[in-house]
Design a protein around this motif. Structure first.
Motif, PDB file in Angstrom:
ATOM      1  N   SER A 326      16.719  39.835  86.436  1.00 24.87           N
ATOM      2  CA  SER A 326      15.083  39.966  86.217  1.00 24.87           C
ATOM      3  C   SER A 326      14.351  39.294  87.155  1.00 24.87           C
ATOM      4  CB  SER A 326      14.900  39.907  84.821  1.00 24.87           C
ATOM      5  OG  SER A 326      14.861  38.245  84.570  1.00 24.87           O
ATOM      6  N   VAL A 327      12.929  39.518  87.088  1.00 23.04           N
ATOM      7  CA  VAL A 327      12.125  38.910  88.217  1.00 23.04           C
ATOM      8  C   VAL A 327      12.011  37.575  87.897  1.00 23.04           C
ATOM      9  CG1 VAL A 327       9.835  38.856  89.026  1.00 23.04           C
ATOM     10  CG2 VAL A 327      10.675  41.051  88.742  1.00 23.04           C
ATOM     11  N   VAL A 328      11.971  37.307  86.386  1.00 27.28           N
ATOM     12  CA  VAL A 328      11.515  35.792  85.895  1.00 27.28           C
ATOM     13  C   VAL A 328      12.950  35.105  86.210  1.00 27.28           C
ATOM     14  CG1 VAL A 328      12.394  36.290  83.754  1.00 27.28           C
ATOM     15  CG2 VAL A 328      10.709  34.266  84.135  1.00 27.28           C
ATOM     16  N   ASN A 329      14.018  35.506  86.302  1.00 25.05           N
ATOM     17  CA  ASN A 329      15.348  34.883  86.492  1.00 25.05           C
ATOM     18  C   ASN A 329      15.440  34.585  87.752  1.00 25.05           C
ATOM     19  OD1 ASN A 329      15.961  34.363  83.695  1.00 25.05           O
ATOM     20  ND2 ASN A 329      17.360  36.206  83.571  1.00 25.05           N
ATOM     21  N   GLN A 330      15.116  35.611  88.789  1.00 19.26           N
ATOM     22  CA  GLN A 330      15.178  35.367  90.025  1.00 19.26           C
ATOM     23  C   GLN A 330      14.269  34.302  90.318  1.00 19.26           C
ATOM     24  OE1 GLN A 330      13.871  38.732  92.280  1.00 19.26           O
ATOM     25  NE2 GLN A 330      15.857  39.718  92.221  1.00 19.26           N
ATOM     26  N   ARG A 331      13.046  34.021  89.751  1.00 21.78           N
ATOM     27  CA  ARG A 331      12.200  32.808  90.370  1.00 21.78           C
ATOM     28  C   ARG A 331      12.783  31.509  89.757  1.00 21.78           C
ATOM     29  NH1 ARG A 331       5.880  35.390  90.072  1.00 21.78           N
ATOM     30  NH2 ARG A 331       6.710  37.347  91.242  1.00 21.78           N
ATOM     31  N   LEU A 332      13.236  31.582  88.568  1.00 17.66           N
ATOM     32  CA  LEU A 332      13.851  30.247  87.962  1.00 17.66           C
ATOM     33  C   LEU A 332      15.006  29.812  89.017  1.00 17.66           C
ATOM     34  CD1 LEU A 332      14.394  31.151  84.155  1.00 17.66           C
ATOM     35  CD2 LEU A 332      12.969  29.263  85.080  1.00 17.66           C
ATOM     36  N   VAL A 333      15.826  30.824  89.358  1.00 17.31           N
ATOM     37  CA  VAL A 333      17.006  30.527  90.328  1.00 17.31           C
ATOM     38  C   VAL A 333      16.386  29.881  91.601  1.00 17.31           C
ATOM     39  CG1 VAL A 333      18.833  31.442  91.939  1.00 17.31           C
ATOM     40  CG2 VAL A 333      18.695  32.034  89.414  1.00 17.31           C
ATOM     41  N   LEU A 334      15.321  30.365  92.157  1.00 17.75           N
ATOM     42  CA  LEU A 334      14.727  30.107  93.573  1.00 17.75           C
ATOM     43  C   LEU A 334      14.210  28.683  93.290  1.00 17.75           C
ATOM     44  CD1 LEU A 334      13.324  33.288  94.902  1.00 17.75           C
ATOM     45  CD2 LEU A 334      15.125  32.296  95.889  1.00 17.75           C
ATOM     46  N   ILE A 335      13.527  28.468  92.144  1.00 23.95           N
ATOM     47  CA  ILE A 335      12.969  27.021  91.893  1.00 23.95           C
ATOM     48  C   ILE A 335      13.967  25.883  91.752  1.00 23.95           C
ATOM     49  CG2 ILE A 335      11.539  25.626  90.405  1.00 23.95           C
ATOM     50  CD1 ILE A 335      10.015  28.012  89.652  1.00 23.95           C
ATOM     51  N   ALA A 336      15.262  26.317  91.167  1.00 19.77           N
ATOM     52  CA  ALA A 336      16.486  25.521  91.270  1.00 19.77           C
ATOM     53  C   ALA A 336      16.814  25.419  92.590  1.00 19.77           C
ATOM     54  CB  ALA A 336      17.274  26.063  90.334  1.00 19.77           C
ATOM     55  N   ARG A 337      16.793  26.526  93.485  1.00 17.41           N
ATOM     56  CA  ARG A 337      17.088  26.276  94.787  1.00 17.41           C
ATOM     57  C   ARG A 337      16.281  25.308  95.777  1.00 17.41           C
ATOM     58  NH1 ARG A 337      14.548  28.002  99.006  1.00 17.41           N
ATOM     59  NH2 ARG A 337      15.718  28.089 101.011  1.00 17.41           N
ATOM     60  N   ALA A 338      14.948  25.422  95.245  1.00 14.68           N
ATOM     61  CA  ALA A 338      14.178  24.365  96.061  1.00 14.68           C
ATOM     62  C   ALA A 338      14.301  23.133  95.488  1.00 14.68           C
ATOM     63  CB  ALA A 338      12.613  24.734  95.786  1.00 14.68           C
ATOM     64  N   MET A 339      14.775  22.767  94.247  1.00 13.50           N
ATOM     65  CA  MET A 339      14.907  21.529  93.764  1.00 13.50           C
ATOM     66  C   MET A 339      16.130  20.838  93.856  1.00 13.50           C
ATOM     67  SD  MET A 339      12.371  19.615  92.708  1.00 13.50           S
ATOM     68  CE  MET A 339      13.434  18.571  91.756  1.00 13.50           C
ATOM     69  N   ILE A 340      17.213  21.522  94.327  1.00 15.54           N
ATOM     70  CA  ILE A 340      18.502  21.117  94.056  1.00 15.54           C
ATOM     71  C   ILE A 340      18.816  19.715  94.816  1.00 15.54           C
ATOM     72  CG2 ILE A 340      19.639  22.444  95.905  1.00 15.54           C
ATOM     73  CD1 ILE A 340      22.040  22.980  94.008  1.00 15.54           C
ATOM     74  N   LYS A 341      18.206  19.481  96.112  1.00 13.91           N
ATOM     75  CA  LYS A 341      18.100  18.508  96.775  1.00 13.91           C
ATOM     76  C   LYS A 341      17.239  17.271  96.265  1.00 13.91           C
ATOM     77  CE  LYS A 341      17.376  19.868 100.933  1.00 13.91           C
ATOM     78  NZ  LYS A 341      16.911  19.930 102.397  1.00 13.91           N
ATOM     79  N   HIS A 342      16.482  17.407  95.086  1.00 14.31           N
ATOM     80  CA  HIS A 342      15.550  16.611  94.879  1.00 14.31           C
ATOM     81  C   HIS A 342      14.681  16.224  96.028  1.00 14.31           C
ATOM     82  CE1 HIS A 342      16.462  15.456  90.306  1.00 14.31           C
ATOM     83  NE2 HIS A 342      17.155  16.368  90.793  1.00 14.31           N
ATOM     84  N   PRO A 343      13.841  17.098  96.514  1.00 20.74           N
ATOM     85  CA  PRO A 343      13.332  16.772  97.931  1.00 20.74           C
ATOM     86  C   PRO A 343      12.095  15.936  97.636  1.00 20.74           C
ATOM     87  CG  PRO A 343      12.514  19.118  97.070  1.00 20.74           C
ATOM     88  CD  PRO A 343      13.845  18.461  96.336  1.00 20.74           C
TER      89      PRO A 343
END
Length: 412
Positions: A326-343
């Motif tokens: 779903s759209v909301v789950n895609q965005r959750l995954v993409l935020i996790a993708r952006a955060m996985i390195k703890h930039p």
């Protein structure tokens, strides 16, 4: 005779729903709209006019202005579409998410226009959020399987708000950064103009470690320009007092050296993405600053991706294709993708656009949690302040003839 006006939730419509088509054709149970002429006001209709203009060089919506509709702002485009529809004398209009992608000023102007229009014709409003409902709405339409099941007086309908909680803590980092100064970003007396078009006027903005900022401003105020100076390769940043992670922009660092310290999310980043990628692979790809996984990850990186999916309650979907979420789950995954390195820095560019109330609550709750449980600095970009979001500071861009000026609105 009192005019009846209707509202229904966008979430009750599936992608294949023919409800709008049936409303326009008269195949519905709204008795006062039987055998009446209806037209659709939506982004999809606007897009068709724009595509037609490109293919056939015909300016249907802007004949009088003698300008391409593509040169108009979002608010001006919708105004032109509404004028065109009214000229065709409909008995009712179906308004599909009419305020999406508009800044506060444009929303206010369109609302006033629609309220005045409601005295003459019936409006059927399709909404994503409760706050969008026009004050002239009289009835709520209950929808099931694409059909109207009941018509409820709006005063008798109760909107429910669920509390959103994530049961796990933010996963700990396995990536660590050296020599990151306390002052992450500094814009000092920054001015940007394109020919005679002034965008930014003496912008002064310092962003420190572990701060949570919301950047707001209307369309065209320069939000994207500022982001491109930080994250992109905007040549306007060179020669100005723009400092990123302790270095002046253009002093020898590559764009990739900057980007490896930044997690980035924008809903349109997947527009051209066609690769079949699993949900877990999408999260892991954040380690490699790619959209989709093209390298073999270590076991430790895979394990961390699973921890992020567990936090999001998406562990069971780890092997599913990302495109099927779903759209909301895609965005959750993409935020996790952006955060996985703890930039050191996380940029979230319009993460709530086109989301309904429930989805907005979920994304907002995750962002607040990241701010509370990590050392990552956040820049959250939007047209306006956001309910339940908990930034430390709000930086507002205020347009003027000489370009937008900046102002700190709030600090906790």
């Amino acid at each position: 005779m009192e005019n009846f006006h209707y509202v229904l939730k966008n979430t009750t419509l599936s992608k294949k729903s023919k409800l709008i088509e049936n409303l326009l054709k008269g195949n519905h149970s709204i008795s006062n709209l039987k055998n009446k002429k209806g037209l659709l006001f939506s982004n999809a209709v606007l897009t068709k006019f724009i595509e037609k203009e490109v293919k056939h060089s015909s300016s249907t919506l802007t004949k009088k202005e003698k300008r391409s509709i593509r040169t108009f702002s979002s608010g001006e485009q919708k105004k032109a579409l509404l004028n065109y529809l009214i000229e065709n004398n409909p008995d009712f209009l179906v308004l599909e998410s009419p305020f999406e992608s508009l800044d506060q000023t444009s929303v206010k102007e369109l609302k006033e226009r629609l309220i005045n229009l409601s005295k003459k014709i019936t409006l059927i409003q399709i909404i994503s959020r409760k706050e969008e409902i026009l004050p002239i709405i009289t009835h709520f339409l209950g929808i099931k399987k694409g059909k109207i099941t009941n018509i409820i007086p709006i005063d008798n309908y109760r909107f429910t708000e669920d509390t959103v909680n994530f049961n796990c803590n933010i996963p700990k980092p396995i990536t660590f950064y050296k020599n990151i100064p306390n002052l992450l970003i500094s814009l000092q007396n920054v001015n940007v103009s394109y020919n005679d078009n002034h965008i930014l006027n003496d912008i002064n903005w310092n962003i420190n470690k572990n701060e949570f900022w919301q950047l707001i401003g209307p369309n065209g105020s320069g939000k994207s320009t500022i982001l491109s100076m930080i994250y992109g390769n905007n040549v306007k940043a060179f020669g100005q007092e723009v400092y990123l992670f302790g270095q002046k922009k253009g002093s020898g660092e590559s764009i990739w050296e900057i980007k490896e310290k930044i997690g980035y999310f924008n809903p349109v980043m997947l527009e051209l993405f066609q690769r079949s990628t699993t949900v877990k692979e999408m999260v892991i790809s954040g380690f490699f600053d790619s959209i989709g996984l093209y390298k073999t990850p270590t076991i430790l990186k895979e394990k961390l991706a699973v921890e992020w999916l567990k936090l999001l309650d998406l562990e069971s979907k780890s092997k599913e294709l990302f495109q099927n979420l779903s759209v909301v789950n895609q965005r959750l995954v993409l935020i996790a993708r952006a955060m996985i390195k703890h930039p050191p820095l996380l940029i979230l560019d319009e993460p709530l656009i086109n989301l309904d109330d429930k989805s907005t609550q979920i994304i907002t709750a995750l962002i607040n949690k990241i701010a509370q449980e990590s050392n990552t600095t956040i820049i959250f970009v939007s047209h306006k302040t956001t309910k339940n979001l908990q930034p430390n500071f709000i930086y507002e861009l205020i347009p003027s003839q000489k370009g937008s000026i900046g102002k700190i609105l709030k600090s906790n």
